[in-house]
Design a protein around this motif. Structure first.
Motif, PDB file in Angstrom:
ATOM      1  N   MET A   1       1.026  -1.399   0.296  1.00 38.27           N
ATOM      2  CA  MET A   1      -0.157   0.248   0.005  1.00 38.27           C
ATOM      3  C   MET A   1       0.788   1.195  -0.036  1.00 38.27           C
ATOM      4  SD  MET A   1      -2.921   1.014  -0.383  1.00 38.27           S
ATOM      5  CE  MET A   1      -3.710   2.500  -0.641  1.00 38.27           C
ATOM      6  N   VAL A   2       1.539   1.345   0.756  1.00 38.00           N
ATOM      7  CA  VAL A   2       3.139   2.598   1.204  1.00 38.00           C
ATOM      8  C   VAL A   2       3.596   2.455  -0.574  1.00 38.00           C
ATOM      9  CG1 VAL A   2       5.052   3.808   1.371  1.00 38.00           C
ATOM     10  CG2 VAL A   2       3.053   2.135   3.353  1.00 38.00           C
ATOM     11  N   THR A   3       3.769   1.638  -1.248  1.00 43.34           N
ATOM     12  CA  THR A   3       4.938   1.972  -2.577  1.00 43.34           C
ATOM     13  C   THR A   3       3.569   2.096  -3.911  1.00 43.34           C
ATOM     14  OG1 THR A   3       4.133  -0.797  -3.307  1.00 43.34           O
ATOM     15  CG2 THR A   3       6.836   0.311  -1.923  1.00 43.34           C
ATOM     16  N   PHE A   4       2.144   2.107  -3.407  1.00 44.15           N
ATOM     17  CA  PHE A   4       1.198   2.233  -4.114  1.00 44.15           C
ATOM     18  C   PHE A   4       1.308   3.518  -3.959  1.00 44.15           C
ATOM     19  CE2 PHE A   4      -2.785   3.181  -4.805  1.00 44.15           C
ATOM     20  CZ  PHE A   4      -3.340   2.897  -6.238  1.00 44.15           C
ATOM     21  N   VAL A   5       1.418   4.207  -3.558  1.00 43.35           N
ATOM     22  CA  VAL A   5       0.590   5.429  -3.147  1.00 43.35           C
ATOM     23  C   VAL A   5       1.763   6.187  -3.179  1.00 43.35           C
ATOM     24  CG1 VAL A   5      -1.223   5.515  -1.390  1.00 43.35           C
ATOM     25  CG2 VAL A   5       0.685   5.901  -0.626  1.00 43.35           C
ATOM     26  N   GLN A   6       2.829   5.788  -3.150  1.00 47.86           N
ATOM     27  CA  GLN A   6       4.292   6.357  -3.473  1.00 47.86           C
ATOM     28  C   GLN A   6       4.550   6.430  -4.852  1.00 47.86           C
ATOM     29  OE1 GLN A   6       7.025   4.574  -0.459  1.00 47.86           O
ATOM     30  NE2 GLN A   6       7.517   6.661   1.303  1.00 47.86           N
ATOM     31  N   THR A   7       3.573   5.463  -5.537  1.00 49.49           N
ATOM     32  CA  THR A   7       4.093   5.236  -7.203  1.00 49.49           C
ATOM     33  C   THR A   7       2.789   6.825  -7.806  1.00 49.49           C
ATOM     34  OG1 THR A   7       4.995   3.124  -7.069  1.00 49.49           O
ATOM     35  CG2 THR A   7       3.595   3.898  -9.037  1.00 49.49           C
ATOM     36  N   GLN A   8       1.560   5.800  -7.142  1.00 52.87           N
ATOM     37  CA  GLN A   8       0.588   6.793  -8.148  1.00 52.87           C
ATOM     38  C   GLN A   8       0.787   8.201  -8.181  1.00 52.87           C
ATOM     39  OE1 GLN A   8      -1.916   4.958  -9.499  1.00 52.87           O
ATOM     40  NE2 GLN A   8      -3.917   6.015  -8.270  1.00 52.87           N
ATOM     41  N   PHE A   9       0.289   8.399  -6.238  1.00 53.64           N
ATOM     42  CA  PHE A   9       0.050  10.203  -6.027  1.00 53.64           C
ATOM     43  C   PHE A   9       1.383  10.865  -7.255  1.00 53.64           C
ATOM     44  CE2 PHE A   9      -2.384   9.358  -1.681  1.00 53.64           C
ATOM     45  CZ  PHE A   9      -2.883   8.958  -1.768  1.00 53.64           C
ATOM     46  N   PRO A  10       2.369  10.797  -6.719  1.00 54.68           N
ATOM     47  CA  PRO A  10       3.219  11.651  -7.823  1.00 54.68           C
ATOM     48  C   PRO A  10       3.376  11.250  -9.437  1.00 54.68           C
ATOM     49  CG  PRO A  10       4.528  11.056  -6.587  1.00 54.68           C
ATOM     50  CD  PRO A  10       3.513  10.368  -6.268  1.00 54.68           C
TER      51      PRO A  10
ATOM     52  N   PRO B   1       6.596  -5.201  -9.684  1.00 54.26           N
ATOM     53  CA  PRO B   1       6.531  -5.194 -10.700  1.00 54.26           C
ATOM     54  C   PRO B   1       5.472  -4.355 -11.590  1.00 54.26           C
ATOM     55  CG  PRO B   1       7.697  -6.949 -11.007  1.00 54.26           C
ATOM     56  CD  PRO B   1       7.509  -6.904  -9.468  1.00 54.26           C
ATOM     57  N   ASP B   2       4.018  -4.817 -10.980  1.00 54.24           N
ATOM     58  CA  ASP B   2       3.082  -4.393 -11.398  1.00 54.24           C
ATOM     59  C   ASP B   2       3.064  -2.723 -11.055  1.00 54.24           C
ATOM     60  OD1 ASP B   2       2.667  -5.421  -8.840  1.00 54.24           O
ATOM     61  OD2 ASP B   2       0.477  -5.169  -9.172  1.00 54.24           O
ATOM     62  N   LEU B   3       3.404  -2.187 -10.693  1.00 53.96           N
ATOM     63  CA  LEU B   3       3.454  -0.542  -9.638  1.00 53.96           C
ATOM     64  C   LEU B   3       4.737  -0.013 -10.727  1.00 53.96           C
ATOM     65  CD1 LEU B   3       3.518  -0.431  -6.307  1.00 53.96           C
ATOM     66  CD2 LEU B   3       1.587   0.495  -7.811  1.00 53.96           C
ATOM     67  N   GLN B   4       5.735  -0.609 -10.526  1.00 56.35           N
ATOM     68  CA  GLN B   4       6.961   0.137 -11.731  1.00 56.35           C
ATOM     69  C   GLN B   4       6.220   0.963 -12.885  1.00 56.35           C
ATOM     70  OE1 GLN B   4      11.219  -1.181 -10.921  1.00 56.35           O
ATOM     71  NE2 GLN B   4       9.873  -2.239  -9.117  1.00 56.35           N
ATOM     72  N   THR B   5       5.298  -0.530 -13.588  1.00 55.64           N
ATOM     73  CA  THR B   5       5.076   0.164 -14.952  1.00 55.64           C
ATOM     74  C   THR B   5       4.077   1.006 -15.013  1.00 55.64           C
ATOM     75  OG1 THR B   5       2.364  -1.204 -14.932  1.00 55.64           O
ATOM     76  CG2 THR B   5       5.118  -2.693 -15.349  1.00 55.64           C
ATOM     77  N   LEU B   6       3.573   1.756 -13.642  1.00 56.38           N
ATOM     78  CA  LEU B   6       2.760   2.631 -13.572  1.00 56.38           C
ATOM     79  C   LEU B   6       4.313   4.274 -13.681  1.00 56.38           C
ATOM     80  CD1 LEU B   6      -0.014   4.166 -13.280  1.00 56.38           C
ATOM     81  CD2 LEU B   6       1.039   4.206 -10.948  1.00 56.38           C
ATOM     82  N   THR B   7       4.944   4.015 -13.527  1.00 60.48           N
ATOM     83  CA  THR B   7       6.056   5.005 -13.935  1.00 60.48           C
ATOM     84  C   THR B   7       6.572   4.852 -15.244  1.00 60.48           C
ATOM     85  OG1 THR B   7       6.849   4.916 -11.081  1.00 60.48           O
ATOM     86  CG2 THR B   7       8.539   5.486 -12.640  1.00 60.48           C
ATOM     87  N   TYR B   8       6.849   4.164 -15.537  1.00 62.97           N
ATOM     88  CA  TYR B   8       7.076   3.622 -17.264  1.00 62.97           C
ATOM     89  C   TYR B   8       6.206   3.829 -17.966  1.00 62.97           C
ATOM     90  CZ  TYR B   8      11.472   2.259 -15.580  1.00 62.97           C
ATOM     91  OH  TYR B   8      13.134   2.917 -14.896  1.00 62.97           O
ATOM     92  N   TRP B   9       4.870   4.077 -17.619  1.00 63.57           N
ATOM     93  CA  TRP B   9       3.434   4.819 -18.037  1.00 63.57           C
ATOM     94  C   TRP B   9       4.205   5.842 -18.231  1.00 63.57           C
ATOM     95  CZ3 TRP B   9      -0.619   7.311 -15.466  1.00 63.57           C
ATOM     96  CH2 TRP B   9      -1.801   7.188 -16.789  1.00 63.57           C
ATOM     97  N   ALA B  10       3.844   6.603 -17.320  1.00 59.67           N
ATOM     98  CA  ALA B  10       4.140   7.749 -16.926  1.00 59.67           C
ATOM     99  C   ALA B  10       5.156   8.829 -18.103  1.00 59.67           C
ATOM    100  CB  ALA B  10       3.990   8.898 -15.659  1.00 59.67           C
TER     101      ALA B  10
END
Length: 537
Positions: A321-330, A354-363
């Motif tokens: 959950m923490v890594t999710f919001v630290q990824t998603q919010f920014p 990895p599924d969360l890291q894809t969001l960073t690279y999507w952005a």
């Protein structure tokens, strides 16, 4: 021994006058679940079922465990514990949860079950948890079929109807691009809502069934009621925001999530898992603040994630959950503010799956496209593809082939092509993403693919085509800040000052005239509107 001592302590606590007073002050919705357990446990059992309907699973488990201690002959208490482990439309239970669930079902089958109805409830859940090699889809399909039969036998059982409707939604496969199952669930829930307007499950599941552009207006009445029905549960306070966000009702969205955060904070001392509800509500708040021009409030929430430390709490892992919001919010702050340099420089959060890291690279690829950084776009696209392969080999493998993943993949392919100047490929891929997303709906915290297609067309100096796609995007996702502003720009560029003024006026209305924003868009909008008013006199 410590666990047993804890349960016995709960037994004493929950049978005390203090507990009765605390429960009487709660508002979780109206539930009256007939059962053959001890009469002294009826209020506690109703509370447990209400907690299940409100998705307050941790507290529901505690409640049913206490009932099982207080009344060892209550088979349905073990059914309740097993239900609390089955988070039907949230996630798929892991091996530990499956083993625990089956153990509870075995306990439920041990005491003499006193009524045929109770036997059906237990048997329905048993087909999901039973040991064997069946995949999740087969198990949830079998459970839903059993619940359909149960509800057919007891059509006056509102809880049976509610749980059956929820099971219909749970049977949806990740690659299902229709809303057929949602409509099927609504045929069960809609008449129940008329008859049981205070029931938490009915209102809650209507919202989930309508959580898509096609059906969102049908969920508005349930959304307006659910936060009133069950305000003591943080998730219940939040859920109306799913419909408000779909309909672009930003202040109502904000109000619901502020209430959810308050309920979560109130619950935190006794329920550490409430932090999940708080962060989920804040995710919606970041998005709603950005759409309504309350940029500083959004930024404060983004910055607050830096203070979070991934850690374990008893029975739960906060890391995801923490890594999710630290990824998603920014990510969404940078993209919604159209700060392409900031988005292009985002780094994956340490420890993120990895599924969360894809969001960073999507952005990053989206930003690379806007900046025409072809080399960087190809590098970021390669990183995205590599991470997607890791997802296919991991615990969330089913996500890699979901409609959401397909839409996201087409979007990154489109922006990478756009960065290289390959307009035809970029538009083809983005149109594929938009067409699919129009069918299944975007996430409430998401950027519409149709809007991104229009952005490309506008940058390619095709304002009429861009305007047509902005109009579709705004029908699916009303009152988005960038959708309104860029639709105005497209109309203005195409020479349609009347339409441009209309979009700009709506933007000013939904953002309180931009009083809480320093975005340069407002300078242009206010100048245009003022000039247009002078010209029209």
């Amino acid at each position: 021994m410590q666990a047993m001592a804890y349960i016995l302590l709960l037994s004493v606590l929950f049978s005390s006058p203090a507990f009765a007073n605390a429960v009487s002050s709660e508002h979780l919705g109206t539930v009256a679940f007939a059962n053959s357990c001890a009469a002294s446990q009826q209020m506690a059992f109703d509370r447990g079922v209400a907690l299940l309907h409100d998705f307050w699973y941790e507290e529901a488990e505690r409640q049913f465990q206490q009932i099982a201690v207080a009344d060892p002959g209550c088979a349905m208490a073990h059914w309740g514990v097993a239900m609390s482990l089955f988070h039907q439309i949230w996630n798929r239970p892991g091996q530990d949860s499956m083993k625990r669930g089956w153990a509870e079902i075995e306990k439920a089958q041990t005491p003499p079950v006193k009524t045929p109805r109770e036997r059906e409830y237990i048997a329905a859940l048993a087909v999901f948890y039973a040991p064997g090699k069946q995949e999740f889809q087969a198990r949830v399909d079998a459970y839903s079929a059993a619940m359909a039969a149960l509800y057919g036998h007891y059509p006056d059982d509102v809880d049976a109807g509610s749980f059956y409707a929820l099971s219909i939604l749970a049977t949806k496969s990740p690659d299902d691009g229709s809303v057929g199952l949602e409509r099927k669930a609504l045929t069960v829930l809609t008449p129940l809502f008329s008859k049981y307007p205070e029931h938490p499950g009915v209102a809650h599941y209507i919202i989930h069934a309508c959580d898509n552009p096609a059906l969102a207006p049908q969920g508005l009445r349930a959304a307006q009621r659910y936060g009133v029905i069950a305000p003591s549960a943080a998730h219940s306070s939040h859920m109306p925001a799913h419909i408000f966000a779909r309909l672009g009702m930003w202040q109502e969205d904000i109000d619901a999530n502020v209430a959810s955060v308050a309920a979560a904070k109130k619950a935190l001392p006794d329920h550490p898992a409430a932090i999940f509800d708080q962060l989920h509500a804040q995710d919606f708040l970041v998005y709603a603040y950005l759409q309504s021009g309350q940029d500083a409030r959004a930024k404060d929430l983004v910055d607050s994630t830096k203070l979070l430390v991934p850690h374990n709490m008893p029975g739960m892992d906060m890391r995801d959950m923490v890594t999710f919001v630290q990824t998603q919010f920014p990510v969404f702050y940078a993209l919604e503010m159209r700060d392409w340099k900031l988005a292009s420089a985002l780094q994956p959060v340490t420890g993120a799956d990895p599924d969360l890291q894809t969001l960073t690279y999507w952005a990053r690829v989206i930003a690379d496209g806007h900046l025409r950084q072809a080399k960087q776009a190809q590098s970021d696209l390669a990183a995205y593809e590599s991470l997607l392969e890791q997802v296919r080999k991991g615990k969330h493998a089913y996500y890699a082939d979901s409609t959401g993943a397909k839409i996201e993949h087409d979007e990154v392919l489109a922006w990478a092509a756009f960065a290289e100047g390959n307009a035809e490929k970029a538009l083809t891929n983005m149109r594929a993403a938009a067409d699919l997303q129009d069918k299944v709906g975007q996430g409430e915290v998401d950027i519409p693919a149709r809007e991104m297609l229009a952005d490309m067309l506008l940058e390619l100096n095709q304002p009429q085509k861009a305007l047509a796609d902005y109009q579709v995007a705004l029908q699916m996702s009303p009152n988005r800040f960038n959708g309104l502003f860029n639709a105005g720009r497209a109309a203005e560029t195409a020479g349609d000052k009347v339409q441009a003024a209309g979009y700009y006026a709506t933007l000013l209305k939904t953002t309180s005239d931009g009083q809480q924003s320093a975005r340069p868009e407002f300078t242009h909008v206010k100048t245009f509107v003022a000039a247009n008013q002078v010209a029209s006199r």
